[in-house]
Motif scaffolding. Structure first.
Motif, short mmCIF file in Angstrom:
data_model
loop_
_atom_site.label_atom_id
_atom_site.label_comp_id
_atom_site.label_asym_id
_atom_site.label_seq_id
_atom_site.Cartn_x
_atom_site.Cartn_y
_atom_site.Cartn_z
N MET A 1 0.82 -1.39 0.08
CA MET A 1 0.16 -0.03 -0.13
C MET A 1 0.79 1.27 0.17
O MET A 1 1.84 1.34 0.71
N ALA A 2 0.56 2.24 -0.82
CA ALA A 2 1.25 3.38 -0.94
C ALA A 2 0.95 4.30 0.12
O ALA A 2 -0.15 4.25 0.55
N LYS A 3 2.03 5.19 0.67
CA LYS A 3 1.73 5.97 1.79
C LYS A 3 1.29 7.48 0.96
O LYS A 3 1.63 7.76 -0.05
N THR A 4 0.39 8.04 1.83
CA THR A 4 -0.10 9.10 1.23
C THR A 4 0.98 10.30 1.66
O THR A 4 1.62 10.14 2.33
N LEU A 5 0.87 11.63 1.00
CA LEU A 5 1.38 12.63 1.41
C LEU A 5 1.56 12.95 2.70
O LEU A 5 2.57 13.40 3.16
N ALA A 6 0.33 12.80 3.37
CA ALA A 6 0.31 13.44 4.83
C ALA A 6 1.06 12.43 5.56
O ALA A 6 1.80 12.84 6.62
N GLN A 7 1.11 11.24 5.43
CA GLN A 7 1.71 10.19 6.17
C GLN A 7 3.28 10.34 6.13
O GLN A 7 4.00 10.37 6.86
N LEU A 8 3.84 10.56 4.80
CA LEU A 8 5.07 10.94 4.48
C LEU A 8 5.66 12.28 5.06
O LEU A 8 6.59 12.15 5.83
N GLN A 9 4.84 13.27 5.13
CA GLN A 9 5.14 14.55 5.68
C GLN A 9 5.38 14.15 7.16
O GLN A 9 6.26 14.79 7.99
N LYS A 10 4.45 13.46 8.07
CA LYS A 10 4.41 13.20 9.30
C LYS A 10 5.69 12.47 9.83
O LYS A 10 6.31 12.53 10.63
N GLN A 11 6.06 11.24 8.90
CA GLN A 11 7.38 10.65 9.01
C GLN A 11 8.59 11.52 8.68
O GLN A 11 9.48 11.39 9.75
N ILE A 12 8.73 12.44 7.80
CA ILE A 12 9.79 13.51 7.74
C ILE A 12 9.91 14.27 9.14
O ILE A 12 10.90 14.46 9.48
N SER A 13 8.68 14.86 9.56
CA SER A 13 8.88 15.53 10.58
C SER A 13 9.27 14.82 11.97
O SER A 13 10.14 15.51 12.42
N ALA A 14 8.84 13.54 12.07
CA ALA A 14 9.52 12.85 13.06
C ALA A 14 10.69 12.55 12.91
O ALA A 14 11.55 12.62 13.86
N LEU A 15 11.42 12.43 11.71
CA LEU A 15 12.96 12.17 11.51
C LEU A 15 13.72 13.36 11.78
O LEU A 15 14.64 13.54 12.32
N GLU A 16 13.06 14.51 11.37
CA GLU A 16 13.57 16.02 11.51
C GLU A 16 13.85 16.07 12.96
O GLU A 16 14.79 16.77 13.53
N GLN A 17 12.98 15.66 13.91
CA GLN A 17 12.83 16.13 15.28
C GLN A 17 13.78 15.06 15.94
O GLN A 17 14.90 15.73 16.87
N LYS A 18 14.08 13.78 15.46
CA LYS A 18 15.05 12.96 16.07
C LYS A 18 16.44 13.75 15.56
O LYS A 18 17.31 13.38 16.43
N ALA A 19 16.79 14.03 14.47
CA ALA A 19 18.03 14.38 13.82
C ALA A 19 18.36 15.81 14.81
O ALA A 19 19.50 15.81 15.15
N ASP A 20 17.46 16.59 15.17
CA ASP A 20 17.58 17.82 16.00
C ASP A 20 18.06 17.27 17.29
O ASP A 20 18.94 17.97 17.64
#
Length: 113
Positions: free
Chosen positions: A1-20
């Motif tokens: 199943m392909a992820k939606t844009l909203a799901q990808l943005q949420k995942q990106i946001s979580a990864l950015e917070q971890k990186a920070d």
């Protein structure tokens, strides 16, 4: 199943917070080592070239191009000139050609432009 844009943005946001968070933790260790070295060697801000310096960019920020278009200050008005085309404003250290001319017996007044 392909992820939606909203799901990808949420995942990106979580990864950015971890990186920070990781970057902040690493910076704490670096700062602690720097402070230890400063204390060990008795260094001052002037020793480090930091006296009166502005703080640098935050880690991870993109470098700006503020000074890329800054214009150079124009050179001063020529005060001395020789017949070879050398010139000097009379400010700062005497150029070698001027020193050589004086050593050869010329007077500064003879070299006035």
């Amino acid at each position: 199943m392909a992820k939606t844009l909203a799901q990808l943005q949420k995942q990106i946001s979580a990864l950015e917070q971890k990186a920070d968070a990781l970057k902040r933790k690493e910076a704490e260790g670096v700062i602690a080592r720097i402070k230890e070295a400063i204390a060990h060697y008795g260094l001052t801000a002037a020793d480090l070239g930091l006296a009166g310096a502005k703080r640098g960019p935050k880690p991870g920020s993109k470098p700006g191009r503020k000074n890329a278009t800054a214009k150079k200050k124009p050179a001063g008005k020529t005060k001395y000139r020789d017949d070879q085309g050398h010139s000097w404003t009379g400010h700062g250290r005497r150029p070698q050609w001027f020193v050589a001319a004086l050593a050869a017996g010329k007077q500064p007044e003879e070299l006035l432009a």
